[in-house]
Design a protein around this motif. Structure first.
Motif, PDB file in Angstrom:
ATOM      1  N   PRO A 104       0.794  -1.244   0.000  1.00 18.34           N
ATOM      2  CA  PRO A 104       0.000   0.000   0.000  1.00 18.34           C
ATOM      3  C   PRO A 104       0.819   1.283   0.000  1.00 18.34           C
ATOM      4  O   PRO A 104       0.304   2.344  -0.352  1.00 18.34           O
ATOM      5  N   THR A 105       2.085   1.220   0.436  1.00 22.32           N
ATOM      6  CA  THR A 105       2.894   2.433   0.535  1.00 22.32           C
ATOM      7  C   THR A 105       4.312   2.168   0.047  1.00 22.32           C
ATOM      8  O   THR A 105       4.728   1.011  -0.112  1.00 22.32           O
ATOM      9  N   VAL A 106       5.063   3.247  -0.151  1.00 20.97           N
ATOM     10  CA  VAL A 106       6.473   3.121  -0.534  1.00 20.97           C
ATOM     11  C   VAL A 106       7.254   2.410   0.573  1.00 20.97           C
ATOM     12  O   VAL A 106       8.073   1.522   0.308  1.00 20.97           O
ATOM     13  N   ASP A 107       7.015   2.795   1.822  1.00 19.48           N
ATOM     14  CA  ASP A 107       7.735   2.170   2.943  1.00 19.48           C
ATOM     15  C   ASP A 107       7.466   0.669   3.015  1.00 19.48           C
ATOM     16  O   ASP A 107       8.377  -0.127   3.282  1.00 19.48           O
ATOM     17  N   ALA A 108       6.230   0.276   2.789  1.00 12.56           N
ATOM     18  CA  ALA A 108       5.880  -1.145   2.810  1.00 12.56           C
ATOM     19  C   ALA A 108       6.569  -1.886   1.669  1.00 12.56           C
ATOM     20  O   ALA A 108       7.022  -3.032   1.827  1.00 12.56           O
ATOM     21  N   THR A 109       6.674  -1.236   0.523  1.00 11.42           N
ATOM     22  CA  THR A 109       7.363  -1.843  -0.620  1.00 11.42           C
ATOM     23  C   THR A 109       8.831  -2.057  -0.307  1.00 11.42           C
ATOM     24  O   THR A 109       9.398  -3.125  -0.577  1.00 11.42           O
ATOM     25  N   LEU A 110       9.463  -1.040   0.278  1.00 18.20           N
ATOM     26  CA  LEU A 110      10.878  -1.145   0.634  1.00 18.20           C
ATOM     27  C   LEU A 110      11.115  -2.273   1.640  1.00 18.20           C
ATOM     28  O   LEU A 110      12.069  -3.054   1.507  1.00 18.20           O
ATOM     29  N   LYS A 111      10.246  -2.350   2.640  1.00 17.59           N
ATOM     30  CA  LYS A 111      10.404  -3.393   3.661  1.00 17.59           C
ATOM     31  C   LYS A 111      10.243  -4.784   3.058  1.00 17.59           C
ATOM     32  O   LYS A 111      10.974  -5.716   3.409  1.00 17.59           O
ATOM     33  N   ARG A 112       9.306  -4.925   2.137  1.00 20.48           N
ATOM     34  CA  ARG A 112       9.104  -6.227   1.489  1.00 20.48           C
ATOM     35  C   ARG A 112      10.334  -6.617   0.685  1.00 20.48           C
ATOM     36  O   ARG A 112      10.703  -7.798   0.635  1.00 20.48           O
ATOM     37  N   ILE A 113      10.984  -5.646   0.056  1.00 22.13           N
ATOM     38  CA  ILE A 113      12.188  -5.912  -0.719  1.00 22.13           C
ATOM     39  C   ILE A 113      13.308  -6.444   0.177  1.00 22.13           C
ATOM     40  O   ILE A 113      13.934  -7.475  -0.112  1.00 22.13           O
ATOM     41  N   THR A 114      13.585  -5.747   1.261  1.00 19.63           N
ATOM     42  CA  THR A 114      14.696  -6.160   2.124  1.00 19.63           C
ATOM     43  C   THR A 114      14.372  -7.432   2.913  1.00 19.63           C
ATOM     44  O   THR A 114      15.261  -8.226   3.198  1.00 19.63           O
ATOM     45  N   ASP A 115      13.096  -7.615   3.250  1.00 19.45           N
ATOM     46  CA  ASP A 115      12.708  -8.864   3.920  1.00 19.45           C
ATOM     47  C   ASP A 115      12.927 -10.061   3.003  1.00 19.45           C
ATOM     48  O   ASP A 115      13.304 -11.151   3.448  1.00 19.45           O
ATOM     49  N   ALA A 116      12.681  -9.862   1.695  1.00 21.03           N
ATOM     50  CA  ALA A 116      12.812 -10.956   0.739  1.00 21.03           C
ATOM     51  C   ALA A 116      14.262 -11.368   0.522  1.00 21.03           C
ATOM     52  O   ALA A 116      14.541 -12.494   0.110  1.00 21.03           O
ATOM     53  N   ALA A 117      15.190 -10.462   0.806  1.00 17.96           N
ATOM     54  CA  ALA A 117      16.599 -10.727   0.522  1.00 17.96           C
ATOM     55  C   ALA A 117      17.118 -11.965   1.246  1.00 17.96           C
ATOM     56  O   ALA A 117      17.832 -12.792   0.664  1.00 17.96           O
ATOM     57  N   GLY A 118      16.753 -12.091   2.520  1.00 23.51           N
ATOM     58  CA  GLY A 118      17.235 -13.235   3.286  1.00 23.51           C
ATOM     59  C   GLY A 118      16.727 -14.567   2.765  1.00 23.51           C
ATOM     60  O   GLY A 118      17.412 -15.592   2.869  1.00 23.51           O
ATOM     61  N   ASP A 119      15.534 -14.564   2.159  1.00 24.05           N
ATOM     62  CA  ASP A 119      14.953 -15.799   1.627  1.00 24.05           C
ATOM     63  C   ASP A 119      15.452 -16.122   0.222  1.00 24.05           C
ATOM     64  O   ASP A 119      15.577 -17.299  -0.139  1.00 24.05           O
ATOM     65  N   LEU A 120      15.742 -15.098  -0.556  1.00 24.85           N
ATOM     66  CA  LEU A 120      16.034 -15.313  -1.970  1.00 24.85           C
ATOM     67  C   LEU A 120      17.520 -15.275  -2.325  1.00 24.85           C
ATOM     68  O   LEU A 120      17.918 -15.821  -3.353  1.00 24.85           O
ATOM     69  N   VAL A 121      18.325 -14.616  -1.509  1.00 23.84           N
ATOM     70  CA  VAL A 121      19.740 -14.440  -1.841  1.00 23.84           C
ATOM     71  C   VAL A 121      20.609 -15.273  -0.899  1.00 23.84           C
ATOM     72  O   VAL A 121      20.675 -15.008   0.302  1.00 23.84           O
ATOM     73  N   GLU A 122      21.264 -16.258  -1.460  1.00 28.63           N
ATOM     74  CA  GLU A 122      22.089 -17.175  -0.686  1.00 28.63           C
ATOM     75  C   GLU A 122      23.199 -16.426   0.036  1.00 28.63           C
ATOM     76  O   GLU A 122      23.918 -15.615  -0.542  1.00 28.63           O
ATOM     77  N   GLY A 123      23.333 -16.681   1.345  1.00 29.84           N
ATOM     78  CA  GLY A 123      24.396 -16.076   2.141  1.00 29.84           C
ATOM     79  C   GLY A 123      24.039 -14.763   2.797  1.00 29.84           C
ATOM     80  O   GLY A 123      24.823 -14.229   3.590  1.00 29.84           O
ATOM     81  N   CYS A 124      22.855 -14.202   2.501  1.00 30.16           N
ATOM     82  CA  CYS A 124      22.484 -12.885   3.004  1.00 30.16           C
ATOM     83  C   CYS A 124      22.014 -12.949   4.459  1.00 30.16           C
ATOM     84  O   CYS A 124      21.066 -13.656   4.786  1.00 30.16           O
ATOM     85  N   ASP A 125      22.699 -12.184   5.328  1.00 33.29           N
ATOM     86  CA  ASP A 125      22.293 -12.068   6.729  1.00 33.29           C
ATOM     87  C   ASP A 125      21.469 -10.806   6.978  1.00 33.29           C
ATOM     88  O   ASP A 125      20.694 -10.749   7.927  1.00 33.29           O
ATOM     89  N   ALA A 126      21.675  -9.790   6.145  1.00 28.01           N
ATOM     90  CA  ALA A 126      20.970  -8.525   6.332  1.00 28.01           C
ATOM     91  C   ALA A 126      20.961  -7.770   5.011  1.00 28.01           C
ATOM     92  O   ALA A 126      21.811  -7.988   4.149  1.00 28.01           O
ATOM     93  N   ALA A 127      19.984  -6.870   4.885  1.00 20.97           N
ATOM     94  CA  ALA A 127      19.877  -6.089   3.650  1.00 20.97           C
ATOM     95  C   ALA A 127      19.272  -4.719   3.952  1.00 20.97           C
ATOM     96  O   ALA A 127      18.594  -4.528   4.963  1.00 20.97           O
ATOM     97  N   GLY A 128      19.548  -3.785   3.063  1.00 16.54           N
ATOM     98  CA  GLY A 128      18.990  -2.446   3.210  1.00 16.54           C
ATOM     99  C   GLY A 128      19.206  -1.654   1.932  1.00 16.54           C
ATOM    100  O   GLY A 128      19.927  -2.087   1.037  1.00 16.54           O
TER     101      GLY A 128
END
Length: 236
Positions: free
Chosen positions: A25-49
């Protein structure tokens, strides 16, 4: 030996995430969904921003861990580092991957030892861009050296590509909504002034415009003041 990537499963996850991004619904929600997805989709990722530069000021958006904020602050203070370089030089390198941070001490002599103190072992990042917008850099962090592989880079690139399109769309929608809300509020403020002071539309708008220029307050904020107080306050 590196395990083979299940690209079919990855594609299904990516398709689901892409639909989910556009539904936020918002830009902030979109950004959070992007960084949350990083840990699931990118091998080796502990954190993202996402790191954005405003002139000489660094801003961290939707960090998935405090490690991201601390690392970005370091780069902003020292004016050096891989994420800082990626966000600053938007017409240059679009991807970086640092398998072992300690091997780059000569390139970033101040940043590397401080980042190792934070516990960062390897980093990877991608410029978020569309044909007409640069949107910052999506960065991935691991606490161990050698965490990011060719597979990680391919997955990160795909995630960043989807993220850039979704973020650009979310920002455009937010700007449209703000413009509509602003026009409505200005119209309401003009109506109040017209009724209170017996002004025409042009006269009411001119009152708002001149007050905005005299006080150096944005027109939408002047309109909000009229809507809330029923009149314009005397400038201090």
């Amino acid at each position: 030996m590196e395990e083979a990537m299940d690209w079919k499963d990855f594609a299904q996850q990516m398709a689901s995430m892409a639909r989910d991004l556009l539904a936020q619904p918002t830009v902030d929600a979109t950004l959070k969904r992007i960084t949350d997805a990083a840990g699931d989709l990118v091998e080796g990722c502990d954190a993202a921003g996402i790191l954005i530069l405003h002139g000489r000021t660094v801003e961290t958006l939707a960090p998935s861990d405090e490690l991201v904020v601390a690392c970005d602050q370091l780069q902003g203070e020292m004016r050096e580092g891989p994420c800082f370089d990626a966000a600053q030089h938007s017409r240059g390198q679009h991807v970086f991957r640092i398998e072992d941070l300690t091997l780059h001490a000569r390139r970033w002599p101040a940043f590397v030892p401080a980042a190792r103190e934070l516990g960062i072992g390897s980093m990877m990042g991608f410029l978020l861009f569309t044909d007409d917008q640069d949107l910052g850099a999506l960065n991935f962090y691991s606490r161990r050296p050698g965490a990011f592989t060719d597979v990680s880079e391919a997955a990160g690139w795909l995630l960043a590509s989807h993220a850039a399109v979704a973020l650009a769309s979310a920002r455009t929608d937010a700007q449209k909504e703000e413009a509509i809300a602003t026009r409505h509020q200005i119209g309401e403020a003009m109506g109040i002034l017209m009724a209170t002071h017996h002004l025409s539309e042009d006269q009411a708008f001119d009152v708002l415009r001149r007050y905005s220029q005299h006080t150096n307050i944005k027109l939408r904020d002047v309109a909000r003041q009229v809507c809330e107080a029923g009149t314009l306050q005397e400038p201090g």
